[in-house]
Design a protein around this motif. Sequence first.
Motif, PDB file in Angstrom:
ATOM      1  N   LEU A  27       0.888  -1.175   0.048  1.00 52.34           N
ATOM      2  CA  LEU A  27      -0.062   0.163  -0.113  1.00 52.34           C
ATOM      3  C   LEU A  27       0.782   1.113   0.028  1.00 52.34           C
ATOM      4  CD1 LEU A  27      -3.033  -0.861   2.577  1.00 52.34           C
ATOM      5  CD2 LEU A  27      -2.964  -0.970  -0.081  1.00 52.34           C
ATOM      6  N   ASN A  28       1.889   1.241  -0.681  1.00 54.96           N
ATOM      7  CA  ASN A  28       2.868   2.288  -0.985  1.00 54.96           C
ATOM      8  C   ASN A  28       3.244   2.645  -2.412  1.00 54.96           C
ATOM      9  OD1 ASN A  28       4.911   4.210  -0.720  1.00 54.96           O
ATOM     10  ND2 ASN A  28       5.946   3.617   0.930  1.00 54.96           N
ATOM     11  N   PRO A  29       2.589   3.693  -2.798  1.00 54.23           N
ATOM     12  CA  PRO A  29       2.814   3.806  -4.399  1.00 54.23           C
ATOM     13  C   PRO A  29       4.246   4.043  -4.687  1.00 54.23           C
ATOM     14  CG  PRO A  29       1.065   5.125  -3.400  1.00 54.23           C
ATOM     15  CD  PRO A  29       1.774   4.547  -2.192  1.00 54.23           C
ATOM     16  N   GLY A  30       5.188   4.441  -3.647  1.00 53.23           N
ATOM     17  CA  GLY A  30       6.538   4.485  -3.919  1.00 53.23           C
ATOM     18  C   GLY A  30       7.067   3.388  -4.110  1.00 53.23           C
ATOM     19  N   VAL A  31       6.716   2.089  -3.706  1.00 56.67           N
ATOM     20  CA  VAL A  31       7.401   1.038  -3.913  1.00 56.67           C
ATOM     21  C   VAL A  31       7.022   0.428  -5.341  1.00 56.67           C
ATOM     22  CG1 VAL A  31       7.201  -1.579  -3.148  1.00 56.67           C
ATOM     23  CG2 VAL A  31       6.907   0.260  -1.605  1.00 56.67           C
ATOM     24  N   PHE A  32       5.860   0.950  -5.831  1.00 58.68           N
ATOM     25  CA  PHE A  32       5.637   0.393  -7.094  1.00 58.68           C
ATOM     26  C   PHE A  32       6.341   0.930  -8.153  1.00 58.68           C
ATOM     27  CE2 PHE A  32       1.483  -1.144  -5.208  1.00 58.68           C
ATOM     28  CZ  PHE A  32       1.185  -2.092  -6.072  1.00 58.68           C
ATOM     29  N   LEU A  33       6.709   2.393  -7.836  1.00 64.61           N
ATOM     30  CA  LEU A  33       7.196   3.282  -8.861  1.00 64.61           C
ATOM     31  C   LEU A  33       8.864   2.912  -8.744  1.00 64.61           C
ATOM     32  CD1 LEU A  33       5.616   6.902  -7.765  1.00 64.61           C
ATOM     33  CD2 LEU A  33       5.461   5.741 -10.079  1.00 64.61           C
ATOM     34  N   PHE A  34       9.500   2.704  -7.358  1.00 62.22           N
ATOM     35  CA  PHE A  34      10.818   2.054  -7.397  1.00 62.22           C
ATOM     36  C   PHE A  34      10.953   0.966  -8.236  1.00 62.22           C
ATOM     37  CE2 PHE A  34      13.794  -0.767  -5.409  1.00 62.22           C
ATOM     38  CZ  PHE A  34      14.755   0.142  -5.386  1.00 62.22           C
ATOM     39  N   TRP A  35       9.975  -0.172  -8.022  1.00 64.14           N
ATOM     40  CA  TRP A  35      10.392  -1.388  -8.985  1.00 64.14           C
ATOM     41  C   TRP A  35      10.000  -1.160 -10.498  1.00 64.14           C
ATOM     42  CZ3 TRP A  35      13.113  -4.933  -7.279  1.00 64.14           C
ATOM     43  CH2 TRP A  35      13.151  -5.294  -5.963  1.00 64.14           C
ATOM     44  N   PHE A  36       9.027  -0.175 -10.572  1.00 69.92           N
ATOM     45  CA  PHE A  36       8.931  -0.006 -12.048  1.00 69.92           C
ATOM     46  C   PHE A  36      10.111   0.594 -12.791  1.00 69.92           C
ATOM     47  CE2 PHE A  36       7.215   2.908 -15.563  1.00 69.92           C
ATOM     48  CZ  PHE A  36       7.057   1.707 -16.440  1.00 69.92           C
ATOM     49  N   ALA A  37      10.604   1.746 -12.016  1.00 65.00           N
ATOM     50  CA  ALA A  37      11.925   2.393 -12.623  1.00 65.00           C
ATOM     51  C   ALA A  37      12.990   1.290 -12.869  1.00 65.00           C
ATOM     52  CB  ALA A  37      12.178   3.380 -11.727  1.00 65.00           C
ATOM     53  N   TRP A  38      13.225   0.509 -11.673  1.00 67.15           N
ATOM     54  CA  TRP A  38      14.289  -0.344 -12.073  1.00 67.15           C
ATOM     55  C   TRP A  38      13.972  -1.587 -12.804  1.00 67.15           C
ATOM     56  CZ3 TRP A  38      19.249  -0.055 -10.882  1.00 67.15           C
ATOM     57  CH2 TRP A  38      19.582   0.983  -9.895  1.00 67.15           C
ATOM     58  N   THR A  39      12.690  -1.964 -12.784  1.00 65.52           N
ATOM     59  CA  THR A  39      12.548  -3.219 -13.807  1.00 65.52           C
ATOM     60  C   THR A  39      12.679  -2.484 -15.501  1.00 65.52           C
ATOM     61  OG1 THR A  39      10.817  -4.040 -12.544  1.00 65.52           O
ATOM     62  CG2 THR A  39      10.475  -4.435 -14.602  1.00 65.52           C
ATOM     63  N   THR A  40      12.330  -1.407 -15.422  1.00 65.45           N
ATOM     64  CA  THR A  40      12.428  -0.766 -17.018  1.00 65.45           C
ATOM     65  C   THR A  40      13.930  -0.635 -17.150  1.00 65.45           C
ATOM     66  OG1 THR A  40      10.106   0.621 -16.765  1.00 65.45           O
ATOM     67  CG2 THR A  40      11.767   1.203 -18.301  1.00 65.45           C
ATOM     68  N   ALA A  41      14.686  -0.148 -16.414  1.00 67.82           N
ATOM     69  CA  ALA A  41      15.909  -0.022 -16.593  1.00 67.82           C
ATOM     70  C   ALA A  41      16.698  -1.410 -16.852  1.00 67.82           C
ATOM     71  CB  ALA A  41      16.705   0.708 -15.435  1.00 67.82           C
ATOM     72  N   ILE A  42      16.396  -2.344 -16.180  1.00 70.81           N
ATOM     73  CA  ILE A  42      16.911  -3.588 -16.107  1.00 70.81           C
ATOM     74  C   ILE A  42      16.465  -4.425 -17.378  1.00 70.81           C
ATOM     75  CG2 ILE A  42      17.038  -5.884 -15.062  1.00 70.81           C
ATOM     76  CD1 ILE A  42      16.945  -4.539 -12.513  1.00 70.81           C
ATOM     77  N   ILE A  43      15.309  -4.198 -17.649  1.00 71.43           N
ATOM     78  CA  ILE A  43      14.783  -4.840 -19.075  1.00 71.43           C
ATOM     79  C   ILE A  43      15.577  -4.174 -20.191  1.00 71.43           C
ATOM     80  CG2 ILE A  43      12.783  -4.923 -20.671  1.00 71.43           C
ATOM     81  CD1 ILE A  43      11.121  -5.259 -17.953  1.00 71.43           C
ATOM     82  N   VAL A  44      15.649  -2.761 -20.191  1.00 76.71           N
ATOM     83  CA  VAL A  44      16.600  -2.116 -21.374  1.00 76.71           C
ATOM     84  C   VAL A  44      17.918  -2.873 -21.324  1.00 76.71           C
ATOM     85  CG1 VAL A  44      17.279  -0.275 -22.238  1.00 76.71           C
ATOM     86  CG2 VAL A  44      15.169  -0.144 -21.356  1.00 76.71           C
ATOM     87  N   ASP A  45      18.482  -3.056 -20.166  1.00 74.96           N
ATOM     88  CA  ASP A  45      19.831  -3.369 -20.187  1.00 74.96           C
ATOM     89  C   ASP A  45      20.039  -4.943 -20.606  1.00 74.96           C
ATOM     90  OD1 ASP A  45      22.394  -3.157 -19.503  1.00 74.96           O
ATOM     91  OD2 ASP A  45      22.227  -3.599 -17.287  1.00 74.96           O
ATOM     92  N   SER A  46      18.960  -5.551 -20.314  1.00 74.61           N
ATOM     93  CA  SER A  46      19.134  -7.105 -20.409  1.00 74.61           C
ATOM     94  C   SER A  46      19.008  -7.354 -22.066  1.00 74.61           C
ATOM     95  CB  SER A  46      17.837  -7.768 -20.009  1.00 74.61           C
ATOM     96  OG  SER A  46      16.614  -7.548 -20.349  1.00 74.61           O
ATOM     97  N   GLN A  47      18.481  -6.434 -22.790  1.00 77.68           N
ATOM     98  CA  GLN A  47      18.313  -6.723 -24.205  1.00 77.68           C
ATOM     99  C   GLN A  47      19.711  -6.603 -24.892  1.00 77.68           C
ATOM    100  OE1 GLN A  47      15.429  -7.560 -25.432  1.00 77.68           O
ATOM    101  NE2 GLN A  47      15.029  -7.286 -23.274  1.00 77.68           N
ATOM    102  N   THR A  48      20.577  -6.134 -24.162  1.00 77.09           N
ATOM    103  CA  THR A  48      22.171  -6.023 -24.745  1.00 77.09           C
ATOM    104  C   THR A  48      22.900  -7.429 -24.560  1.00 77.09           C
ATOM    105  OG1 THR A  48      22.992  -5.162 -22.817  1.00 77.09           O
ATOM    106  CG2 THR A  48      22.071  -3.528 -24.635  1.00 77.09           C
ATOM    107  N   THR A  49      21.998  -8.419 -23.904  1.00 75.62           N
ATOM    108  CA  THR A  49      22.848  -9.699 -23.508  1.00 75.62           C
ATOM    109  C   THR A  49      22.436 -10.903 -24.439  1.00 75.62           C
ATOM    110  OG1 THR A  49      21.285 -10.217 -21.735  1.00 75.62           O
ATOM    111  CG2 THR A  49      22.879  -8.649 -21.231  1.00 75.62           C
TER     112      THR A  49
END
Length: 218
Positions: A125-147
């Motif tokens: 019940l903390n929107p900050g948690v959702f935003l935190f994980w979304f930001a990092w998930t997006t960055a990691i997905i983009v990063d993973s495409q180079t592997t």
Amino acid sequence: MLAPLIKGLVLGVFLAISVGPVIFAILKQSINNGHKAGYVFVAGISVSDICIVLVCNLFTSLFNLALSHKTAIAIAGSVFLVSLGIYTLFFKKVKTDEDNKIVNKTFRKRDLAAIFASGFLINVLNPGVFLFWFAWTTAIIVDSQTTPHPAEYRSIVFITCLLFVLFTDIAKVALASRLRSKLTPEILRIINKISGLILIGFGIALCWGVLAYGDKIA
């Protein structure tokens, strides 16, 4: 793969040292109710993190739906934190024996289920948690495409991160439980009052932050 392992550890360290309502709730739960309750509370937090990570990675539309209701989630989270803080501040009792020593509690299955649920809710019940994980998930997905193996890369990052955070939360419970044995009832009452004020403060700040700046969050 060393790179995703290191990235997962770095992300885990960042999460573990972040100051928020969760860390105070873990300490409060462990000091008040002992290590068993603390571990169950941490399990609830860990399960909520896993669910959010899965939603961010596999169910983008569901995540967007949750994010579109971030104000409602923030208000619910704020009410939960403030209610928990008020209970801890004004109504939480320290049980003592005839020698004025803190009594170890015996928990029923439904008590443990309630503790698990409170750990789950305080995190989800903390929107900050959702935003935190979304930001990092997006960055990691983009990063993973180079592997060569993107799915494996992402799995290693998130599993490493989540396990590290879980182990550090377990360590917090163990340390708090050891501290509990050295506390007097009066000191525990003071800790409860401080914990209650902190939780109320986080609840108010959560609601104020989303209501005042929620429209500026992408």
